[in-house]
Every structure is written in structure tokens, then in C-alpha cells.
Design a protein around this motif. Structure first.
Motif, mmCIF file in Angstrom:
data_model
loop_
_atom_site.group_PDB
_atom_site.id
_atom_site.type_symbol
_atom_site.label_atom_id
_atom_site.label_comp_id
_atom_site.label_asym_id
_atom_site.label_seq_id
_atom_site.Cartn_x
_atom_site.Cartn_y
_atom_site.Cartn_z
ATOM 1 N N THR A 18 -12.588 -11.535 -25.407
ATOM 2 C CA THR A 18 -12.940 -10.321 -27.263
ATOM 3 C C THR A 18 -13.319 -10.867 -27.928
ATOM 4 O O THR A 18 -12.346 -12.382 -28.356
ATOM 5 C CB THR A 18 -12.141 -9.208 -26.451
ATOM 6 O OG1 THR A 18 -11.792 -8.893 -25.599
ATOM 7 C CG2 THR A 18 -12.766 -8.756 -27.712
ATOM 8 N N ILE A 19 -14.075 -11.456 -28.477
ATOM 9 C CA ILE A 19 -14.385 -11.949 -29.887
ATOM 10 C C ILE A 19 -14.586 -11.010 -30.910
ATOM 11 O O ILE A 19 -15.405 -9.702 -31.241
ATOM 12 C CB ILE A 19 -15.767 -12.745 -30.481
ATOM 13 C CG1 ILE A 19 -15.578 -13.842 -29.211
ATOM 14 C CG2 ILE A 19 -16.000 -13.347 -31.469
ATOM 15 C CD1 ILE A 19 -17.110 -14.944 -28.434
ATOM 16 N N SER A 20 -14.136 -11.099 -31.781
ATOM 17 C CA SER A 20 -14.282 -9.872 -33.027
ATOM 18 C C SER A 20 -14.008 -10.812 -34.685
ATOM 19 O O SER A 20 -14.015 -11.377 -34.535
ATOM 20 C CB SER A 20 -12.371 -9.091 -32.875
ATOM 21 O OG SER A 20 -11.334 -9.790 -33.128
ATOM 22 N N THR A 21 -14.288 -9.781 -35.153
ATOM 23 C CA THR A 21 -14.107 -10.407 -37.021
ATOM 24 C C THR A 21 -12.607 -11.004 -36.639
ATOM 25 O O THR A 21 -13.011 -11.651 -38.191
ATOM 26 C CB THR A 21 -14.748 -8.692 -37.729
ATOM 27 O OG1 THR A 21 -13.754 -8.067 -38.316
ATOM 28 C CG2 THR A 21 -15.723 -8.522 -37.772
ATOM 29 N N GLU A 22 -12.299 -10.745 -36.304
ATOM 30 C CA GLU A 22 -10.378 -11.222 -36.811
ATOM 31 C C GLU A 22 -9.944 -12.755 -35.785
ATOM 32 O O GLU A 22 -8.987 -13.262 -36.362
ATOM 33 C CB GLU A 22 -9.434 -10.598 -36.727
ATOM 34 C CG GLU A 22 -9.204 -9.111 -37.262
ATOM 35 C CD GLU A 22 -10.145 -7.906 -36.874
ATOM 36 O OE1 GLU A 22 -10.063 -7.606 -35.961
ATOM 37 O OE2 GLU A 22 -10.280 -7.100 -38.148
ATOM 38 N N SER A 23 -11.567 -13.017 -35.525
ATOM 39 C CA SER A 23 -10.797 -14.372 -34.590
ATOM 40 C C SER A 23 -11.147 -15.509 -35.225
ATOM 41 O O SER A 23 -12.269 -15.360 -35.687
ATOM 42 C CB SER A 23 -12.225 -14.095 -33.212
ATOM 43 O OG SER A 23 -11.592 -12.938 -32.603
ATOM 44 N N SER A 24 -10.199 -16.154 -34.887
ATOM 45 C CA SER A 24 -10.591 -17.498 -36.212
ATOM 46 C C SER A 24 -12.029 -18.708 -35.178
ATOM 47 O O SER A 24 -11.880 -17.897 -33.589
ATOM 48 C CB SER A 24 -8.973 -18.526 -35.683
ATOM 49 O OG SER A 24 -8.978 -18.727 -34.109
#
Length: 133
Positions: A18-24
Motif C-alpha cells: 500500500t502506498i498512501s499520502t503518508e508513505s515515505s
């Protein structure tokens, strides 16, 4: 983007995880690049570890499961030549753009790469039975 880069991205397949807006940025690289490459190269990693066991005359097959898991982790963490060979198998499937991203933070990404690889091999410990590849 050149033909090699297009081929590599298509050949490796979609992101895994999962890739989200919070992902580094490291997490994004891990899920978009490292995980698909590790999955693609899995059979080569298994064969490479079989070879490592054989070349280093490790009595791996008679060990307990716990000792086998330790041996896998130790081989990747402590044997620099083996570790570098494994890194090369991954880096070879980077696009030029991905390589540029990788070299900017190679220390952190190498740590992620090796941890993922250790877990991948540990989860397949049953494949390491006394047989030749």
C-alpha cells in the motif's frame, strides 16, 4: 523513458503493498521497485542460497528450523560478498531513474532490501532441502 526502462517496469509488474499520502519516499520505493524485483528474482535468490550453502560447506540440511533461519539471516548480514551479489541481482533490474533515486539514499534502501530478502528466504526455508538446484 527508453525501451529498457519500459520493458523493466512492464516485466516486473505492479507495485506490491500500500502506498498512501503518508508513505515515505523509501516506503514508496520499496513497494514500487524493491518488492516487485524481489518477487521476480525469487527463484534466483533460492538457487543462489543453495549455492552459498554448498560452496561454504554449511551443514544446513541437518540443522533445526531455528538454526536454519539464523543461518539465512547471518549469511546475508555478515557475508559481504554474498550480500553484494544479492544486491547486484536486485539493482540490475532498476531503471536508470530508479537507480538515481536509489543512490541518493542507498544505505537506507539497502537495509530495506536485505531485510525483505531475509524474510523472503526465511518464509521459504522448506525449499532448502538436501537437493541440488
Amino acid at each position: 523513458m527508453n525501451q529498457r526502462d519500459l520493458f523493466l517496469k512492464e516485466f516486473r509488474g505492479e507495485s506490491i503493498g500500500t502506498i498512501s499520502t503518508e508513505s515515505s519516499s523509501d516506503e514508496i520505493f520499496q513497494n514500487q521497485v524493491l518488492r516487485p524485483v524481489l518477487k521476480l528474482q525469487n527463484d534466483l535468490f533460492v538457487a543462489s542460497f543453495h549455492n552459498y550453502i554448498s560452496k561454504n560447506k554449511i551443514d544446513f540440511y541437518s540443522q533445526s528450523i531455528e538454526k536454519k533461519l539464523f543461518t539465512i539471516e547471518n549469511a546475508i548480514q555478515k557475508d559481504i560478498k554474498f550480500r553484494n551479489a544479492l544486491k547486484g541481482m536486485v539493482i540490475a533490474l532498476f531503471t536508470v531513474e530508479e537507480y538515481v533515486t536509489y543512490i541518493k539514499n542507498s544505505s537506507s534502501l539497502n537495509k530495506r532490501m536485505m531485510n525483505l530478502l531475509i524474510e523472503r528466504l526465511k518464509s521459504q526455508v522448506q525449499l532448502f532441502e538436501n537437493s541440488s538446484v
